[in-house]
Design a protein around this motif. Structure first.
Motif, PDB file in Angstrom:
ATOM      1  N   HIS A 237       0.835  -1.123   0.101  1.00  0.00           N
ATOM      2  CA  HIS A 237      -0.085   0.020  -0.133  1.00  0.00           C
ATOM      3  C   HIS A 237       0.902   1.328   0.086  1.00  0.00           C
ATOM      4  CE1 HIS A 237      -3.709  -2.235   0.561  1.00  0.00           C
ATOM      5  NE2 HIS A 237      -2.846  -3.072   1.707  1.00  0.00           N
ATOM      6  N   ALA A 238       0.674   2.195  -1.076  1.00  0.00           N
ATOM      7  CA  ALA A 238       1.392   3.599  -0.769  1.00  0.00           C
ATOM      8  C   ALA A 238       0.376   4.523  -1.697  1.00  0.00           C
ATOM      9  CB  ALA A 238       2.778   3.361  -1.520  1.00  0.00           C
ATOM     10  N   GLY A 239       0.773   5.758  -1.591  1.00  0.00           N
ATOM     11  CA  GLY A 239       0.153   6.748  -2.441  1.00  0.00           C
ATOM     12  C   GLY A 239      -0.990   7.636  -1.918  1.00  0.00           C
ATOM     13  N   THR A 240      -1.084   8.722  -2.199  1.00  0.00           N
ATOM     14  CA  THR A 240      -2.016   9.571  -1.795  1.00  0.00           C
ATOM     15  C   THR A 240      -3.268   9.741  -2.567  1.00  0.00           C
ATOM     16  OG1 THR A 240      -1.223  11.561  -2.883  1.00  0.00           O
ATOM     17  CG2 THR A 240      -0.409  11.166  -0.867  1.00  0.00           C
ATOM     18  N   GLY A 241      -3.128   9.115  -3.618  1.00  0.00           N
ATOM     19  CA  GLY A 241      -4.342   9.227  -4.434  1.00  0.00           C
ATOM     20  C   GLY A 241      -4.148  10.064  -5.513  1.00  0.00           C
ATOM     21  N   VAL A 245       1.993  13.555  -6.464  1.00  0.00           N
ATOM     22  CA  VAL A 245       2.295  13.554  -5.198  1.00  0.00           C
ATOM     23  C   VAL A 245       3.200  12.458  -4.626  1.00  0.00           C
ATOM     24  CG1 VAL A 245       1.973  13.636  -2.659  1.00  0.00           C
ATOM     25  CG2 VAL A 245       0.523  15.054  -4.371  1.00  0.00           C
ATOM     26  N   VAL A 246       4.566  12.355  -4.282  1.00  0.00           N
ATOM     27  CA  VAL A 246       5.384  11.340  -3.962  1.00  0.00           C
ATOM     28  C   VAL A 246       4.784  11.125  -2.384  1.00  0.00           C
ATOM     29  CG1 VAL A 246       7.724  10.512  -3.263  1.00  0.00           C
ATOM     30  CG2 VAL A 246       7.172  11.862  -5.398  1.00  0.00           C
ATOM     31  N   PRO A 247       4.496   9.908  -2.186  1.00  0.00           N
ATOM     32  CA  PRO A 247       3.913   9.567  -0.883  1.00  0.00           C
ATOM     33  C   PRO A 247       5.068   9.526   0.157  1.00  0.00           C
ATOM     34  CG  PRO A 247       4.227   7.562  -1.995  1.00  0.00           C
ATOM     35  CD  PRO A 247       4.453   8.714  -3.030  1.00  0.00           C
ATOM     36  N   PRO A 248       4.668   9.694   1.468  1.00  0.00           N
ATOM     37  CA  PRO A 248       5.607   9.673   2.695  1.00  0.00           C
ATOM     38  C   PRO A 248       6.014   8.190   2.883  1.00  0.00           C
ATOM     39  CG  PRO A 248       3.577  10.078   3.510  1.00  0.00           C
ATOM     40  CD  PRO A 248       3.419  10.052   2.051  1.00  0.00           C
ATOM     41  N   VAL A 249       5.242   7.416   2.809  1.00  0.00           N
ATOM     42  CA  VAL A 249       5.432   5.890   3.161  1.00  0.00           C
ATOM     43  C   VAL A 249       4.976   4.715   2.203  1.00  0.00           C
ATOM     44  CG1 VAL A 249       5.500   6.263   5.652  1.00  0.00           C
ATOM     45  CG2 VAL A 249       3.350   5.748   4.760  1.00  0.00           C
ATOM     46  N   CYS A 250       5.470   3.678   2.289  1.00  0.00           N
ATOM     47  CA  CYS A 250       4.955   2.474   1.636  1.00  0.00           C
ATOM     48  C   CYS A 250       5.061   1.395   2.660  1.00  0.00           C
ATOM     49  CB  CYS A 250       5.928   2.210   0.397  1.00  0.00           C
ATOM     50  SG  CYS A 250       5.464   0.700  -0.530  1.00  0.00           S
TER      51      CYS A 250
END
Length: 380
Positions: A237-241, A245-250
């Motif tokens: 799971h990762a991503g803000t949708g 935007v590069v997400p902060p965590v995976c």
């Protein structure tokens, strides 16, 4: 009084005992066992019920471990209502037919028959039946055993009635199981705009090297009768949708099925060492759901195998494949433990069913096993 395993199985299937409810199953078993002379009591916590039944107080001794709870029937249509046991073309349909109300009924019928035919037998027979095996199991066999180990002598051997056979009744005895270790790994990055790569740290990009490293790792070549340890990722799971935007965590969740060549601790240290070696900023939460176990003795397997061959003509193979069971708890009290029950081709599926002949034959196998244990006094 006679005990018919098929009728008893039908009575249990009629109870919609979705975890953690027993829906009356334990009352049915208690009635049958009490009538045969067993002393019965419940060791309950929360919504879970656990039945402890015993007759006799000497050695040799055998414990039957089982569960009456079932997984939900699901939303897909069944050929017959899942909690209305139905005979059709030589099969008995219903949720729990294979997993594992048939085994509960067959062992109850066998044990009651045995003690009525041999009321002065030397030894003891006990049951531990839970309504919380398909769930998290916190209030089931594990909880009951914590109480029983303080007051009861450990049994010499144990049969867990899980459906163990692959094609025909009698083809497989499970004499061990791999351990199961779950992990939730969080790779930490730096969130930001995709147009400024110098200002972000993409945790998704870190996943590739890590997956490559872990999936190619040769953990071992197997251990005795156990297959090699396996590592499988189940979720990422990762991503803000947002596309920019590069997400902060995976977040990665995974499972390791491991043989006795390892411990949960050694595997945890190995994986965290790999993460550090790749220079990852990470955190990981571990959950060991089962330790491996292996019945190295021959006392129970020899007597059970003899009974299987006598009833079915099949010489069973010993196997350590498959998932976990409540045997993972019993092993700390009774190391001579095996799993044996009906075929497992329909477990957790719609239209779960069992051959009617298997129910009667399984009861006969359990009965002959009791004869081999208590009437044959030449123990290894």
């Amino acid at each position: 009084m006679s005990y018919d395993a098929i009728s008893l199985t039908k009575s249990l299937i009629q109870c919609p005992s979705v975890t953690p409810s027993d829906a009356g199953c334990l009352d049915i078993l208690t009635k049958a066992l009490t009538d045969a002379g067993f002393q019965c009591r419940e060791i309950n916590r929360g919504e879970t019920k656990n039945l402890w039944a015993k007759i006799g107080a000497s050695q040799p001794s055998i414990l039957f471990c089982g569960h009456v709870d079932v997984v939900p029937a699901g939303s897909a249509p069944w050929k017959f209502p899942p909690f209305e046991p139905t005979e059709s073309e030589g099969y008995l349909y219903g949720r729990g037919a294979q997993d594992m109300k048939t085994s509960d009924a067959a062992f109850t019928a066998a044990a009651c028959r045995f003690v009525l035919e041999y009321p002065n037998f030397n030894g003891s027979i006990s049951f531990l039946i839970t309504s919380d095996e398909e769930g998290d199991g916190r209030d089931g066999t594990k909880f009951a055993l914590e109480a029983l180990m303080k007051t009861e002598e450990a049994p010499m051997c144990c049969i867990v009635g899980e459906p163990s056979c692959s094609v025909k009744l009698g083809d497989t005895i499970k004499n061990g199981r791999r351990g199961s270790l779950n992990g939730k790994l969080i790779l930490k990055g730096i969130q930001g705009h995709v147009a400024y790569p110098e200002k972000v740290k993409n945790p998704i990009h870190m996943v590739g090297p890590l997956i490559s490293r872990l999936s190619s790792e040769v953990w071992d070549e197997g251990f005795g009768p156990f297959p090699p340890t396996s590592f499988q990722i189940s979720n990422i799971h990762a991503g803000t949708g947002a596309v920019n935007v590069v997400p902060p965590v995976c977040e990665i969740t995974f499972n390791i099925r491991y043989n006795p060549a390892h411990t949960a601790k050694s595997l945890e240290e190995k994986i965290e060492s790999i993460c550090r070696g790749l220079g990852l900023d990470y955190s990981v939460a571990w959950q060991e759901s089962a330790e491996p176990f292996f019945a190295q003795g021959t006392f129970l397997t020899s007597r059970l195998s003899k009974a299987i061959t006598a009833v079915t003509g099949i010489e069973p193979v010993l196997s350590t494949s498959g998932g976990t069971s409540d045997g993972r708890f019993v092993k700390n009290w009774c190391p001579d433990i095996v799993e044996f029950g009906p075929t497992n081709d329909r477990i957790h599926k719609i239209d779960e069913r069992v051959e009617l002949s298997q129910i009667s034959d399984l009861a006969e196998i359990y009965y002959q096993t009791l004869r081999n244990i208590f009437l044959d006094q030449t123990h290894e």
